[in-house]
Design an enzyme around this catalytic site. Structure first.
Site, mmCIF file in Angstrom:
data_model
loop_
_atom_site.group_PDB
_atom_site.id
_atom_site.type_symbol
_atom_site.label_atom_id
_atom_site.label_comp_id
_atom_site.label_asym_id
_atom_site.label_seq_id
_atom_site.Cartn_x
_atom_site.Cartn_y
_atom_site.Cartn_z
ATOM 1 N N HIS A 41 0.804 -1.218 0.000
ATOM 2 C CA HIS A 41 0.000 0.000 0.000
ATOM 3 C C HIS A 41 0.842 1.276 0.000
ATOM 4 O O HIS A 41 0.290 2.375 -0.065
ATOM 5 C CB HIS A 41 -0.933 0.010 1.220
ATOM 6 C CG HIS A 41 -2.044 -0.978 1.126
ATOM 7 N ND1 HIS A 41 -1.919 -2.274 1.566
ATOM 8 C CD2 HIS A 41 -3.302 -0.867 0.627
ATOM 9 C CE1 HIS A 41 -3.062 -2.920 1.348
ATOM 10 N NE2 HIS A 41 -3.911 -2.088 0.787
ATOM 11 N N HIS A 48 -2.770 -5.571 -6.113
ATOM 12 C CA HIS A 48 -3.005 -6.758 -5.308
ATOM 13 C C HIS A 48 -4.494 -7.083 -5.263
ATOM 14 O O HIS A 48 -5.344 -6.250 -5.559
ATOM 15 C CB HIS A 48 -2.446 -6.574 -3.887
ATOM 16 C CG HIS A 48 -3.025 -5.413 -3.154
ATOM 17 N ND1 HIS A 48 -2.532 -4.127 -3.275
ATOM 18 C CD2 HIS A 48 -4.072 -5.332 -2.291
ATOM 19 C CE1 HIS A 48 -3.242 -3.312 -2.513
ATOM 20 N NE2 HIS A 48 -4.184 -4.013 -1.909
ATOM 21 N N CYS A 83 -14.474 -4.875 3.826
ATOM 22 C CA CYS A 83 -13.510 -4.998 2.739
ATOM 23 C C CYS A 83 -12.202 -5.515 3.314
ATOM 24 O O CYS A 83 -11.967 -5.441 4.520
ATOM 25 C CB CYS A 83 -13.302 -3.688 2.007
ATOM 26 S SG CYS A 83 -12.851 -2.306 3.056
ATOM 27 N N HIS A 85 -8.503 -8.228 2.209
ATOM 28 C CA HIS A 85 -7.623 -8.923 1.269
ATOM 29 C C HIS A 85 -7.608 -10.415 1.574
ATOM 30 O O HIS A 85 -7.442 -10.786 2.736
ATOM 31 C CB HIS A 85 -6.196 -8.395 1.396
ATOM 32 C CG HIS A 85 -6.097 -6.904 1.341
ATOM 33 N ND1 HIS A 85 -6.158 -6.110 2.481
ATOM 34 C CD2 HIS A 85 -5.977 -6.065 0.296
ATOM 35 C CE1 HIS A 85 -6.068 -4.842 2.115
ATOM 36 N NE2 HIS A 85 -5.958 -4.786 0.798
ATOM 37 N N GLU A 103 -15.103 -9.017 11.520
ATOM 38 C CA GLU A 103 -15.333 -7.595 11.783
ATOM 39 C C GLU A 103 -16.704 -7.322 12.399
ATOM 40 O O GLU A 103 -16.828 -6.484 13.282
ATOM 41 C CB GLU A 103 -15.196 -6.782 10.491
ATOM 42 C CG GLU A 103 -13.777 -6.711 9.964
ATOM 43 C CD GLU A 103 -13.626 -5.734 8.813
ATOM 44 O OE1 GLU A 103 -14.577 -4.985 8.510
ATOM 45 O OE2 GLU A 103 -12.531 -5.729 8.211
ATOM 46 N N TYR A 119 -8.811 -0.504 -9.602
ATOM 47 C CA TYR A 119 -8.680 0.933 -9.371
ATOM 48 C C TYR A 119 -7.355 1.275 -8.719
ATOM 49 O O TYR A 119 -6.650 0.406 -8.212
ATOM 50 C CB TYR A 119 -9.842 1.464 -8.513
ATOM 51 C CG TYR A 119 -10.054 0.727 -7.221
ATOM 52 C CD1 TYR A 119 -9.245 0.944 -6.113
ATOM 53 C CD2 TYR A 119 -11.088 -0.194 -7.101
ATOM 54 C CE1 TYR A 119 -9.440 0.265 -4.926
ATOM 55 C CE2 TYR A 119 -11.299 -0.878 -5.919
ATOM 56 C CZ TYR A 119 -10.469 -0.641 -4.837
ATOM 57 O OH TYR A 119 -10.668 -1.313 -3.669
ATOM 58 N N GLU A 130 -4.318 2.630 -2.633
ATOM 59 C CA GLU A 130 -5.103 1.422 -2.909
ATOM 60 C C GLU A 130 -4.981 1.120 -4.402
ATOM 61 O O GLU A 130 -5.657 1.729 -5.225
ATOM 62 C CB GLU A 130 -6.571 1.621 -2.526
ATOM 63 C CG GLU A 130 -6.816 1.656 -1.040
ATOM 64 C CD GLU A 130 -6.612 0.311 -0.353
ATOM 65 O OE1 GLU A 130 -6.186 -0.645 -1.020
ATOM 66 O OE2 GLU A 130 -6.873 0.229 0.852
ATOM 67 N N GLU A 132 -5.743 -1.805 -6.444
ATOM 68 C CA GLU A 132 -6.410 -3.079 -6.173
ATOM 69 C C GLU A 132 -7.171 -3.642 -7.360
ATOM 70 O O GLU A 132 -7.749 -2.911 -8.175
ATOM 71 C CB GLU A 132 -7.368 -2.929 -4.981
ATOM 72 C CG GLU A 132 -6.628 -2.670 -3.690
ATOM 73 C CD GLU A 132 -7.504 -2.665 -2.463
ATOM 74 O OE1 GLU A 132 -6.981 -2.988 -1.381
ATOM 75 O OE2 GLU A 132 -8.692 -2.321 -2.563
ATOM 76 N N TRP A 175 -12.113 4.495 -1.880
ATOM 77 C CA TRP A 175 -12.572 3.499 -2.839
ATOM 78 C C TRP A 175 -14.079 3.293 -2.841
ATOM 79 O O TRP A 175 -14.614 2.601 -3.693
ATOM 80 C CB TRP A 175 -11.885 2.157 -2.560
ATOM 81 C CG TRP A 175 -12.186 1.606 -1.185
ATOM 82 C CD1 TRP A 175 -13.244 0.820 -0.813
ATOM 83 C CD2 TRP A 175 -11.432 1.819 0.012
ATOM 84 N NE1 TRP A 175 -13.189 0.529 0.531
ATOM 85 C CE2 TRP A 175 -12.083 1.139 1.061
ATOM 86 C CE3 TRP A 175 -10.243 2.513 0.290
ATOM 87 C CZ2 TRP A 175 -11.604 1.129 2.372
ATOM 88 C CZ3 TRP A 175 -9.777 2.516 1.596
ATOM 89 C CH2 TRP A 175 -10.453 1.824 2.617
#
Length: 197
Positions: A41, A48, A83, A85, A103, A119, A130, A132, A175
């Site tokens: 990042h 990624h 959100c 990874h 979460e 993006y 970001e 991604e 994002w």
């Protein structure tokens, strides 16, 4: 947090955090390697794999979360339901379900793929980027939320009109609108025309 083979492989036996690796991908979403999360990042960012989840209640309202103030990336801003990874080798679907539970304390119902979007969004406050290839998912939130306060500062279910009002007044993740717009066809299919998405 429940331990799975993936989470067990990404935490040490004494409970301290180990290096978290992300999957690096090419422009077509093919895995080409791994990188440590923070380094991926840092500007200019390395492309990624990521995922974004949008969950709705029975009335078609979107569940938003305000990211916890202690998060190193985009703290205290509103964003989509969840959100994150995937770990290397973990499917985006499994990662989306895992992180939603970690979460928010719920397992999504009717979770379905909603496409992908690529993006590049710099975060002016942190200097992080970001970069991604994001897998999108939509589903339903049909049980009581139990947010982890280290991850989530606040939650809110909103209609499209309420979202527009909040977006005009409060900070959102860089994002958010990109992933929301990319997921809209699947959102409309899930929630129906009356919900207004």
């Amino acid at each position: 947090m429940p331990s799975t083979p993936v989470t067990a492989a990404n935490s040490s036996s004494n409970g301290t955090a180990e290096e978290i690796l992300l999957e690096l991908v090419d422009e077509d979403g093919n895995t080409i390697g791994t990188a440590e999360k923070l380094s991926a990042h840092q500007a200019p960012g390395r492309l990624h794999r990521a995922f974004s989840v949008f969950l709705f209640d029975e009335s078609g309202r979107l569940l938003l979360q305000r990211r916890a103030p202690g998060k190193y990336h985009s703290p205290g801003v509103w964003s989509n339901t969840c959100c994150g990874h995937p770990y290397p080798g973990e499917s985006p679907f499994a990662a989306a379900a895992r992180r939603t539970y970690e979460e928010l304390g719920i397992s999504p119902s009717l979770l379905a793929e909603a496409g992908t979007v690529r993006y590049n969004h710099p975060d002016p406050d942190s200097g992080l980027v970001e970069q991604e290839y994001n897998h999108l998912f939509v589903g339903m939130a049909q049980s009581a939320l139990r947010p982890d306060p280290e991850e989530v500062g606040e939650t809110s279910f909103v209609t499209p009109g309420e979202l527009a009002e909040r977006h005009a007044k409060a900070p959102f993740s860089a994002w958010f609108m990109t992933v929301l717009d990319a997921a809209r066809p699947a959102i409309r299919e899930l929630t129906g025309p009356a919900a207004g998405w």
